[in-house]
Every structure is written in structure tokens, then in C-alpha cells.
Design a protein around this motif. Structure first.
Motif, mmCIF file in Angstrom:
data_model
loop_
_atom_site.group_PDB
_atom_site.id
_atom_site.type_symbol
_atom_site.label_atom_id
_atom_site.label_comp_id
_atom_site.label_asym_id
_atom_site.label_seq_id
_atom_site.Cartn_x
_atom_site.Cartn_y
_atom_site.Cartn_z
ATOM 1 N N ARG A 1 -2.837 -6.450 -9.426
ATOM 2 C CA ARG A 1 -3.302 -5.436 -10.352
ATOM 3 C C ARG A 1 -4.519 -4.652 -9.819
ATOM 4 O O ARG A 1 -4.651 -3.474 -10.066
ATOM 5 C CB ARG A 1 -3.651 -6.080 -11.689
ATOM 6 N N TRP A 2 -5.363 -5.348 -9.033
ATOM 7 C CA TRP A 2 -6.580 -4.690 -8.561
ATOM 8 C C TRP A 2 -6.268 -3.471 -7.691
ATOM 9 O O TRP A 2 -7.021 -2.518 -7.602
ATOM 10 C CB TRP A 2 -7.481 -5.667 -7.792
ATOM 11 N N LEU A 3 -5.101 -3.514 -7.118
ATOM 12 C CA LEU A 3 -4.716 -2.396 -6.255
ATOM 13 C C LEU A 3 -4.568 -1.091 -7.033
ATOM 14 O O LEU A 3 -4.895 -0.020 -6.545
ATOM 15 C CB LEU A 3 -3.379 -2.706 -5.601
ATOM 16 N N TYR A 4 -4.041 -1.214 -8.211
ATOM 17 C CA TYR A 4 -3.714 -0.008 -8.970
ATOM 18 C C TYR A 4 -4.704 0.315 -10.083
ATOM 19 O O TYR A 4 -4.577 1.307 -10.763
ATOM 20 C CB TYR A 4 -2.313 -0.164 -9.581
ATOM 21 N N ASN A 5 -5.657 -0.574 -10.248
ATOM 22 C CA ASN A 5 -6.615 -0.360 -11.322
ATOM 23 C C ASN A 5 -7.647 0.688 -10.895
ATOM 24 O O ASN A 5 -8.393 0.475 -9.940
ATOM 25 C CB ASN A 5 -7.301 -1.701 -11.618
ATOM 26 N N PRO A 6 -7.689 1.838 -11.605
ATOM 27 C CA PRO A 6 -8.616 2.907 -11.214
ATOM 28 C C PRO A 6 -10.076 2.458 -11.229
ATOM 29 O O PRO A 6 -10.897 2.964 -10.476
ATOM 30 C CB PRO A 6 -8.381 4.006 -12.235
ATOM 31 N N LYS A 7 -10.368 1.424 -12.060
ATOM 32 C CA LYS A 7 -11.759 0.944 -12.117
ATOM 33 C C LYS A 7 -12.155 0.292 -10.803
ATOM 34 O O LYS A 7 -13.313 0.205 -10.452
ATOM 35 C CB LYS A 7 -11.914 -0.061 -13.282
ATOM 36 N N ASN A 8 -11.163 -0.226 -10.100
ATOM 37 C CA ASN A 8 -11.441 -0.920 -8.836
ATOM 38 C C ASN A 8 -11.205 -0.024 -7.607
ATOM 39 O O ASN A 8 -10.928 -0.508 -6.519
ATOM 40 C CB ASN A 8 -10.568 -2.165 -8.709
ATOM 41 N N LYS A 9 -11.285 1.260 -7.832
ATOM 42 C CA LYS A 9 -10.959 2.197 -6.750
ATOM 43 C C LYS A 9 -11.812 1.959 -5.501
ATOM 44 O O LYS A 9 -11.308 1.942 -4.370
ATOM 45 C CB LYS A 9 -11.174 3.619 -7.252
ATOM 46 N N ARG A 10 -13.114 1.725 -5.711
ATOM 47 C CA ARG A 10 -14.028 1.530 -4.590
ATOM 48 C C ARG A 10 -13.652 0.276 -3.797
ATOM 49 O O ARG A 10 -13.607 0.285 -2.568
ATOM 50 C CB ARG A 10 -15.454 1.421 -5.114
ATOM 51 N N LYS A 11 -13.340 -0.781 -4.587
ATOM 52 C CA LYS A 11 -12.947 -2.049 -3.983
ATOM 53 C C LYS A 11 -11.664 -1.849 -3.147
ATOM 54 O O LYS A 11 -11.523 -2.356 -2.033
ATOM 55 C CB LYS A 11 -12.684 -3.061 -5.103
ATOM 56 N N TYR A 12 -10.794 -1.047 -3.707
ATOM 57 C CA TYR A 12 -9.521 -0.771 -3.027
ATOM 58 C C TYR A 12 -9.770 -0.085 -1.688
ATOM 59 O O TYR A 12 -9.203 -0.466 -0.658
ATOM 60 C CB TYR A 12 -8.655 0.117 -3.930
ATOM 61 N N ILE A 13 -10.665 0.914 -1.706
ATOM 62 C CA ILE A 13 -10.950 1.649 -0.463
ATOM 63 C C ILE A 13 -11.548 0.719 0.589
ATOM 64 O O ILE A 13 -11.136 0.722 1.752
ATOM 65 C CB ILE A 13 -11.896 2.851 -0.754
ATOM 66 N N VAL A 14 -12.495 -0.133 0.144
ATOM 67 C CA VAL A 14 -13.122 -1.072 1.084
ATOM 68 C C VAL A 14 -12.062 -1.977 1.699
ATOM 69 O O VAL A 14 -12.010 -2.187 2.905
ATOM 70 C CB VAL A 14 -14.226 -1.904 0.379
ATOM 71 N N HIS A 15 -11.162 -2.500 0.843
ATOM 72 C CA HIS A 15 -10.104 -3.390 1.328
ATOM 73 C C HIS A 15 -9.177 -2.671 2.284
ATOM 74 O O HIS A 15 -8.771 -3.214 3.312
ATOM 75 C CB HIS A 15 -9.293 -3.958 0.150
ATOM 76 N N PHE A 16 -8.870 -1.425 1.915
ATOM 77 C CA PHE A 16 -7.966 -0.648 2.764
ATOM 78 C C PHE A 16 -8.537 -0.501 4.174
ATOM 79 O O PHE A 16 -7.861 -0.722 5.176
ATOM 80 C CB PHE A 16 -7.732 0.738 2.141
#
Lengths: 271, 238
Positions: free
Chosen positions: B2-17
């Protein structure tokens, strides 16, 4: 979950890399042993480096001719990778000429030009920053400069040959050879068939044969086809020498014909 | 996931990417990193004493990875005025690898390809009183010469004419003459070259009955060394 996701992403990449590697190494095997394949025997074709030609013309007391060189400022005009590669050959040959004639400043300038072109072509073996530092440190030591530049040309040709980059090596060899022949012609003040430089120019037919043999083994791009046809045209002039009587190596007309063709090809490359 | 698609976690997603991207770049660069044949094979099996002092092997030496039973040839040019040394260095696991040096005698035949009709402009020169063309002078009064040292003459006008341009094809036949065979004992070919020659070097790897060695290729280096000694050019002979 995160870890699983990362692994899932990485696995296909790993497989695709190893597959590519396999394909690459198979391709390398076949190209490394390249290709005048007669009866299952693979043949490699080599050319002496331009340095050998320049050592000879210096030995024959020809003067250094800076005006004949392709000015390094023109390098920015070469846009396509083919133009870059063929003029890399021209500049590498000019660099060898300057080194043989112990022209320190020109050596430094041409090396920098070559470094930029090498970088644009994705070839850094032989022309990296550390070599440039060595050049700077040895500017007053002609012998070291000669060793460094000789090393660099050798390394870059080997790198390209080993990595199946014949699309770059082919034009480099054409440029390097045509420039040495051009500078040889420029070193002859007046035609005389007994002039050792004229004699060495006639011997270039063997190098031309090898060059054409090499070009016939590599992928035929449009550019390679165009230059091959120009070189075959030049070869037809060299072939005429074989019909001369025993006491005539080359006539003035034959020399003029060869000279004009070489100058035309070189001008078309460097313009 | 879910964290992948959650807009609230966008920053986290970018860091992971970018982390994943970095790992991938490292892995790819490690996997694709390999030394060239030349780097792997250069000098690897050559004895320093065999290479000889002062010989320069940069130029036409070459390297390959060969299998048992392989044959490979190298076409090279030996310039006159050089002392040369040709030798072959190979991995001992390949067995008793042999090499021969041949002199290539090339004969050429011109074959008519086609004839093209071309328009040409023939210069008409200004003539002096004796009827000889007048040399062209530059601003300093010096005779003008062309790119290959030919004297240029004053041109009065041009005459149009048609020339027939013959286009030739070249057929080359190569005969060979053996210069050296390592089976006769010596492993090094040395010579002083008085006349520029095209040569061919042939390397033959022996067969093996060993099933493992059969599938292993290894380094063979064909070393062409030279010392430039041209102070007494012997000239060209046909």
C-alpha cells in the motif's frame, strides 16, 4: 513486503543482465577472431601504427609541417559519431606526428582534443585524465611523450577491437592512415622516384590492402561503404604501379594521381 | 504494497525508488565489468627474456582466446628499415601451439568494371614568346606550386571537353612463401627487414582428447615487435 518487492524488481534485471552478457560474450568471440573466414580459419588484419611512418619521414630529413595538420579547433565541428571517429583517427595521427617531431605544445593540444573526442565516442581507454596528467608532467621529455602517445593509440585500438566496436575502429583506422599518407605527401617537396619518402608512399598500397581487407570484415554501414569505395578508387591508382617496367617504381603522373586522390579524401574528411 | 500507492508516502516512495535504482546500477556495472582480451592476455605467457630488450610490441601484436584445434591468421605489414621479432605466447594448457610466418606475394589484376563519360575543363595557358606556359607567381614573385609540389601556370581560359573515365575492379591473388616454422625448433622469428613486406602469421592450437580442456579457450598472444633502425634505407624493389 518491501523486501519481496525489491527482490521481485531486481530478479528480472539480474536475468536480463546475465542474458545480455552471454549474448555479448558470444558476439565478442566471433568478432574478436574477426572475419576473413577462409575454410574455417579466422583472420585478423593489422596495420602498423602511424608512428612508424612518421619515424621514417623524420629520419628522411623532412621538416615538421605544422600547417599541414588538421587544426584542433575544428574538432567542435564534427557532429556525427562517424565524423568524430574518422577525425579521431586524423587527430591521433597528427598527435603521433607531433610527438615524433618532439613538438611539445602541439602534443599537449592534440592530446586534449583527442581526450574530448574519445569521451564523446565513449572510449576512455588510453585517453583518460591520468594520461593527460602524465602528458603535462612530461611536456619537456620527448621520449616519455612518445611512449605515452604510442601507448594511448595502441590501447584505444585494442579496446575497440576487443569490444566489437568496429563501427568506431574502422573510421579511426581510415582517418589515421589517410592522414599519415597525406602528411607524407606534404613532406615531399619535389617528385623524385628515388626519394625515400616517395618510395614509402608507394609501399602504402600494402597498408591500403590490409585496411580494405579489415573494412570488408566489419558491419557495412553507409559511411563505411562510402569510404570503402573511395579507398578502392585510390587502390586502383596504386595497382597501376605493378605494370611499370622494372626500373620505374612510380611515374610523376602516377604519383600526382595518388597525391590528388589522397588530398581529396583527406579534405572531405576534415572539412 | 500500500505504501507504494499512498500519496501521503510519496516522499518515501521516491527515496525507495532511488535506492533501488542505485542498487541496480551497482549490480549492472558489476555484472558487465570485464577486462578486454588484450588486458587479459597481453604479455601474460611471454617470457621477458624472449621479448628482448628494446623491441616495441605496440602496433600490430594481437591477442585471442582460442580453443584446442583452432587456427587463426594475422595479416601484418613489416616496414623496411626495422629489426623485427615475432613470437607467440600461449597458455600452457593449450599444449604445444605452433606458428608459421609467411611472406605474402600479392599480384594484382585490373578488371574493367564500367566506362563513364564525364565533362571536364581543360585549362588553356598563357604562353611566353617561346610558346612555353608562363608560371604563376604569388604576391612575392615566387612560383606558385600545388598541393603536391607541381608548378602552376597562368590560365587564360578553359576549354570544355568530354573524357571517358574508366572504372576498374581490382582482383588480388596472394601467393605465400614460408619464412618461419616453429615446428623446426626455434620459437622466435627475428629478421632485419630490407624491403617492406606484407606477411601472414598462422597459429595452430593442437587437438586434445581431454574432454574438459576441449571446452576451454585460453590466451594466445601473437607478438610483433620492432626496433626502428632506418639509417640505411635499402629502397623498394618490385
Amino acid at each position: 513486503m518491501k523486501k519481496i518487492f525489491i527482490i521481485l524488481i531486481i530478479i528480472p534485471f539480474l536475468f536480463s543482465c546475465s542474458n545480455n552478457n552471454k549474448e555479448l560474450s558470444e558476439e565478442m568471440d566471433s568478432l574478436n577472431m574477426s572475419s576473413l573466414d577462409t575454410n574455417g580459419v579466422k583472420t585478423r588484419v593489422k596495420l602498423p601504427s602511424p608512428v612508424e611512418f612518421y619515424l621514417f619521414i623524420r629520419e628522411s630529413k623532412a621538416q615538421f609541417n605544422a600547417q599541414a595538420l588538421n587544426t584542433s579547433s575544428k574538432a567542435v565541428n564534427y557532429i556525427s559519431s562517424n565524423q568524430k571517429a574518422i577525425n579521431f583517427g586524423i587527430y591521433a595521427s597528427d598527435l603521433a606526428y607531433c610527438t615524433v617531431y618532439e613538438q611539445q605544445q602541439e602534443t599537449n593540444d592534440y592530446f586534449k582534443t583527442l581526450k574530448n573526442l574519445a569521451s564523446a565516442l565513449g572510449v576512455n581507454d588510453g585517453y583518460d585524465k591520468s594520461i593527460l596528467t602524465r602528458i603535462d608532467k612530461n611536456l619537456n621529455n620527448s621520449d616519455s611523450l612518445y611512449q605515452i602517445t604510442n601507448d594511448s593509440y595502441w590501447k584505444v585500438c585494442n579496446y575497440l577491437e576487443d569490444n566489437s566496436k568496429s563501427n568506431i575502429l574502422g573510421p579511426i583506422l581510415i582517418g589515421g592512415w589517410i592522414e599519415s599518407l597525406y602528411l607524407g605527401i606534404k613532406a615531399v617537396e619535389q617528385f623524385d622516384q628515388n626519394n625515400p619518402i616517395v618510395q614509402r608512399i608507394t609501399e602504402q598500397r600494402y597498408l591500403l590492402d590490409n585496411l580494405l581487407d579489415y573494412l570488408s570484415t566489419i558491419k557495412q554501414t553507409k559511411d563505411i561503404e562510402i569510404y570503402t569505395s573511395k579507398l578502392v578508387n585510390l587502390q586502383s591508382s596504386f595497382v597501376k604501379l605493378a605494370s611499370n617496367p622494372n626500373n620505374i617504381l612510380i611515374t610523376k603522373e602516377q604519383y600526382k594521381e595518388i597525391g590528388q586522390k589522397v588530398i581529396k579524401i583527406r579534405t572531405e574528411i576534415t572539412q | 504494497m500500500r505504501w507504494l500507492y499512498n500519496p501521503k508516502n510519496k516522499r518515501k516512495y521516491i527515496v525507495h525508488f532511488f535506492r533501488i535504482l542505485l542498487i541496480l546500477i551497482v549490480i549492472i556495472s558489476l555484472l558487465t565489468k570485464k577486462n578486454s582480451y588484450a588486458q587479459q592476455c597481453f604479455n601474460q605467457f611471454c617470457k621477458t627474456e624472449d621479448l628482448g630488450k628494446d623491441f616495441d610490441y605496440r602496433g600490430q601484436s594481437t591477442f585471442a582466446k582460442l580453443f584446442p584445434k583452432d587456427t587463426c591468421r594475422v595479416q601484418a605489414i613489416l616496414y623496411s628499415g626495422n629489426e623485427i621479432r615475432i613470437m607467440m605466447c600461449s597458455d600452457p594448457t593449450l599444449g604445444n601451439v605452433q606458428f608459421k610466418v609467411y611472406k605474402s606475394i600479392r599480384e594484382y589484376k585490373r578488371i574493367l568494371d564500367r566506362i563513364e563519360k564525364k565533362e571536364s575543363q581543360e585549362p588553356i595557358y598563357n604562353l611566353d614568346k617561346k610558346g612555353n606556359p608562363i608560371p604563376k607567381l604569388d604576391d612575392w614573385g615566387k612560383t606558385v606550386r600545388d598541393n603536391i609540389g607541381e608548378i602552376q601556370f597562368e590560365i587564360k581560359s578553359y576549354k570544355k571537353s568530354f573524357i571517358l573515365d574508366t572504372i576498374w575492379k581490382i582482383e588480388r591473388n596472394t601467393k605465400v612463401e614460408i619464412l618461419f616454422d616453429s615446428r623446426k625448433g626455434s620459437k622466435i622469428f627475428t629478421s632485419t627487414i630490407s624491403k617492406t613486406e606484407p606477411i601472414t602469421i598462422e597459429v595452430v592450437v593442437p587437438q586434445t582428447s581431454d574432454l574438459i580442456l576441449k571446452k576451454n579457450n585460453s590466451c594466445v598472444g601473437i607478438m610483433i615487435g620492432r626496433i626502428f633502425k632506418s639509417t640505411n634505407y635499402k629502397g623498394f624493389s618490385k
